[in-house]
Write a protein that holds these residues in place. Structure first.
Motif, mmCIF file in Angstrom:
data_model
loop_
_atom_site.group_PDB
_atom_site.id
_atom_site.type_symbol
_atom_site.label_atom_id
_atom_site.label_comp_id
_atom_site.label_asym_id
_atom_site.label_seq_id
_atom_site.Cartn_x
_atom_site.Cartn_y
_atom_site.Cartn_z
ATOM 1 N N ASP A 173 6.697 57.238 -31.670
ATOM 2 C CA ASP A 173 6.999 56.021 -30.918
ATOM 3 C C ASP A 173 5.756 55.450 -30.248
ATOM 4 N N ALA A 174 5.747 54.140 -30.067
ATOM 5 C CA ALA A 174 4.677 53.453 -29.339
ATOM 6 C C ALA A 174 5.199 52.100 -28.896
ATOM 7 N N GLU A 175 4.518 51.499 -27.960
ATOM 8 C CA GLU A 175 4.918 50.174 -27.483
ATOM 9 C C GLU A 175 4.690 49.126 -28.575
ATOM 10 N N ASP A 176 5.530 48.108 -28.579
ATOM 11 C CA ASP A 176 5.469 47.074 -29.611
ATOM 12 C C ASP A 176 4.092 46.417 -29.700
ATOM 13 N N LYS A 177 3.509 46.110 -28.549
ATOM 14 C CA LYS A 177 2.210 45.417 -28.547
ATOM 15 C C LYS A 177 1.113 46.286 -29.163
ATOM 16 N N ASP A 178 1.213 47.604 -28.955
ATOM 17 C CA ASP A 178 0.229 48.510 -29.548
ATOM 18 C C ASP A 178 0.426 48.603 -31.048
ATOM 19 N N LEU A 179 1.665 48.663 -31.478
ATOM 20 C CA LEU A 179 1.963 48.728 -32.909
ATOM 21 C C LEU A 179 1.421 47.495 -33.626
ATOM 22 N N GLU A 180 1.619 46.335 -33.041
ATOM 23 C CA GLU A 180 1.118 45.095 -33.637
ATOM 24 C C GLU A 180 -0.396 45.124 -33.759
ATOM 25 N N GLN A 181 -1.076 45.552 -32.697
ATOM 26 C CA GLN A 181 -2.536 45.598 -32.715
ATOM 27 C C GLN A 181 -3.040 46.599 -33.736
ATOM 28 N N GLU A 222 -4.893 36.361 -38.666
ATOM 29 C CA GLU A 222 -3.809 35.382 -38.747
ATOM 30 C C GLU A 222 -2.738 35.838 -39.738
ATOM 31 N N ILE A 223 -3.157 36.292 -40.924
ATOM 32 C CA ILE A 223 -2.193 36.723 -41.940
ATOM 33 C C ILE A 223 -1.489 38.002 -41.503
ATOM 34 N N ALA A 224 -2.236 38.951 -40.957
ATOM 35 C CA ALA A 224 -1.626 40.205 -40.518
ATOM 36 C C ALA A 224 -0.614 39.970 -39.423
ATOM 37 N N ARG A 225 -0.920 39.089 -38.486
ATOM 38 C CA ARG A 225 0.015 38.798 -37.401
ATOM 39 C C ARG A 225 1.274 38.116 -37.944
ATOM 40 N N LYS A 226 1.083 37.267 -38.931
ATOM 41 C CA LYS A 226 2.226 36.582 -39.547
ATOM 42 C C LYS A 226 3.134 37.595 -40.258
ATOM 43 N N ILE A 227 2.539 38.517 -41.024
ATOM 44 C CA ILE A 227 3.325 39.550 -41.712
ATOM 45 C C ILE A 227 4.051 40.415 -40.691
ATOM 46 N N TRP A 228 3.348 40.762 -39.616
ATOM 47 C CA TRP A 228 3.969 41.596 -38.589
ATOM 48 C C TRP A 228 5.188 40.902 -37.978
ATOM 49 N N ASN A 229 5.014 39.653 -37.596
ATOM 50 C CA ASN A 229 6.084 38.931 -36.898
ATOM 51 C C ASN A 229 7.250 38.549 -37.803
ATOM 52 N N GLU A 230 6.968 38.349 -39.099
ATOM 53 C CA GLU A 230 8.033 37.917 -40.000
ATOM 54 C C GLU A 230 8.735 39.075 -40.719
ATOM 55 N N ILE A 231 8.045 40.209 -40.853
ATOM 56 C CA ILE A 231 8.621 41.324 -41.619
ATOM 57 C C ILE A 231 8.693 42.610 -40.797
ATOM 58 N N ASN A 232 7.553 43.113 -40.361
ATOM 59 C CA ASN A 232 7.530 44.438 -39.732
ATOM 60 C C ASN A 232 8.206 44.478 -38.368
ATOM 61 N N LYS A 233 7.993 43.457 -37.542
ATOM 62 C CA LYS A 233 8.622 43.460 -36.225
ATOM 63 C C LYS A 233 10.144 43.340 -36.323
ATOM 64 N N PRO A 234 10.687 42.409 -37.139
ATOM 65 C CA PRO A 234 12.147 42.369 -37.279
ATOM 66 C C PRO A 234 12.731 43.686 -37.785
ATOM 67 N N ASN A 235 12.051 44.332 -38.737
ATOM 68 C CA ASN A 235 12.530 45.618 -39.237
ATOM 69 C C ASN A 235 12.510 46.662 -38.128
ATOM 70 N N LEU A 236 11.447 46.640 -37.321
ATOM 71 C CA LEU A 236 11.340 47.568 -36.199
ATOM 72 C C LEU A 236 12.492 47.370 -35.220
ATOM 73 N N LEU A 237 12.719 46.124 -34.813
ATOM 74 C CA LEU A 237 13.721 45.853 -33.785
ATOM 75 C C LEU A 237 15.148 46.025 -34.294
ATOM 76 N N GLN A 238 15.387 45.621 -35.532
ATOM 77 C CA GLN A 238 16.748 45.653 -36.062
ATOM 78 C C GLN A 238 17.162 47.019 -36.603
ATOM 79 N N ASN A 239 16.221 47.734 -37.212
ATOM 80 C CA ASN A 239 16.593 48.922 -37.978
ATOM 81 C C ASN A 239 15.937 50.229 -37.527
#
Length: 314
Positions: free
Chosen positions: A227-235, A269-286
Motif C-alpha cells: 500500500d501507498a498514498e495515491d499521490k506517491d503512486l502517481e509520482q 503529460e502522457i504518463a499522467r494521462k494514462i494514470w488518471n484515465e486507467i490506473n487511478k480508476p482501477n485503483l479506486l474502483q477495484n
C-alpha cells in the motif's frame, strides 16, 4: 484519501518489526539489483528490517501448515497428497509488488523446510490483446474483466489438488501481450507466490447461476497488500514511465517504442494521462477496496520504503 484503522489488524511500526528477527542475512542479501524493479530502491536495510522478519513469520505459518498436514496423515492412517502453501500479493500499479514478490521468493527458498518456491504473476492470465480488442476493453487492461479468471482459478485449483506439474501462461511486457506458445511449469512446489493487482478481488455470482462463487483469494493461505498514498503512486508511475524511455521502450520491438523519443515534459503529460484515465480508476474502483481482505498490509512512505505494517489478528 483517508485510510481509517481497521480493528482486525495489529499496527506495527517499522522499528518494532525490524526487531522480530535475528536470523543471519549476509548470504541472502546479494544481487539486490536483480530483485528490485525500475525506480524502486531496494537496500540492505530494507531487506534486513522488513523482508527477513516477514520471511520468518511466513516460515512459521508454512511450518504450522506442514505439521497440520502430518497430523491429518496420522489421523487418517494414510498419505494425504501434499499441497503447496499459496501466498497472494496485491496492490496498485507502480507500488512495488513485483519487488516484494521476488525478495520473498529469494528469502523463503533459503529456509530448509520449503526450498521450492515458485513465483507466478497474473499478467499471463490476461486475455490476449486480440480478445481485448474484440471486446472493446483494450484500454481496461488490468481491470478485473481483462483477466481469464476461470483459467486462473483452474490453475490454483490444480495446485491445491496436489498436481505435481501445473502450467501457467507467460506474458511479455516487451510485446505487451500473452505469449501464445510459452508456459511456465510449476513442479512440486512447497510455496507458490501469486502476484497481481486484482488477486484479492471478489466478483458477485451471476444472477440465477447454479455455480458457487469461487474467488482467486479462496486458494490463498496468506495474502499481502502493498500500500501507498495515491499521490506517491502517481509520482512513482510517472518516474517509471520516464525511465522506460531509455530502457524497455528503446527496443524497436517494444509495443511502446513510439514513446522512446519523448521529451521529459511529453512523457510526464502522457504518463499522467494514462494514470488518471486507467490506473487511478482501477485503483479506486477495484484494487483499493480489497485492501482490508489481506492478511498483512505493507504501508509504504513516499520514498518507497515500508514505514509500518498491519497484521491481521488470528
Amino acid at each position: 484519501m483517508t485510510r481509517n484503522n481497521y480493528a482486525p489488524y495489529i499496527t506495527i511500526a517499522r522499528e518494532e518489526w525490524a526487531n522480530k528477527s535475528d536470523e543471519p542475512t549476509e548470504h541472502l542479501i546479494k544481487d539486490l539489483d536483480k530483485l528490485h524493479g525500475l525506480n524502486e530502491p531496494l537496500t540492505k536495510e530494507e531487506v534486513t528490517q522488513i523482508y527477513v522478519p516477514l520471511s520468518r513469520l511466513l516460515n512459521l505459518y508454512v511450518t504450522a501448515a506442514q505439521e497440520l498436514h502430518a497430523t491429518t496423515n496420522t489421523f487418517l492412517g494414510s498419505k494425504v497428497t501434499k499441497v503447496p502453501y499459496i501466498i497472494g500479493i496485491a496492490g496498485s500499479v507502480a507500488v512495488g509488488k513485483s519487488t516484494t514478490a521476488r525478495v520473498l521468493q529469494r528469502l523463503l527458498a533459503a529456509w530448509p523446510n520449503h526450498p521450492r518456491v515458485a513465483l507466478v504473476t497474473t499478467d499471463g492470465f490476461l486475455y490476449p490483446n486480440r480478445i481485448l480488442e474484440q471486446r472493446g476493453i483494450m484500454n481496461r487492461k488490468g481491470f478485473p474483466e481483462s483477466y481469464d479468471i476461470r483459467r486462473l482459478v483452474q490453475f490454483l485449483a490444480n495446485l491445491k489438488s496436489g498436481k505435481e506439474k501445473v502450467a501457467a501462461p507467460l506474458y511479455s511486457h516487451l510485446e505487451y501481450d500473452v505469449l501464445a506458445n510459452e508456459m511456465q511449469w510449476v513442479e512440486s512446489p512447497d510455496i507458490v507466490i501469486v502476484e497481481g493487482v486484482n488477486v484479492l478481488q471478489v466478483r458477485p455470482r451471476p444472477q440465477g447461476s447454479p455455480e458457487p462463487s469461487i474467488f482467486v483469494s479462496d486458494f490463498f493461505d496468506f495474502s499481502i497488500f502493498v500500500d501507498a498514498e495515491d499521490k506517491d503512486l502517481e509520482q512513482w508511475y510517472i518516474e517509471r514511465f520516464k525511465s522506460l524511455r531509455t530502457t524497455a521502450f528503446s527496443n524497436p520491438e517494444s509495443y511502446f517504442h513510439r514513446y522512446a523519443h519523448l521529451t521529459d515534459a511529453e512523457s510526464e503529460e502522457i504518463a499522467r494521462k494514462i494514470w488518471n484515465e486507467i490506473n487511478k480508476p482501477n485503483l479506486l474502483q477495484n484494487i483499493l477496496p480489497t485492501r482490508f481482505r489481506a492478511s498483512l498490509i505493507l504501508e509504504k512512505g513516499n520514498h518507497h520504503f515500508v514505514q509500518s505494517l498491519k497484521l491481521r489478528k488470528t
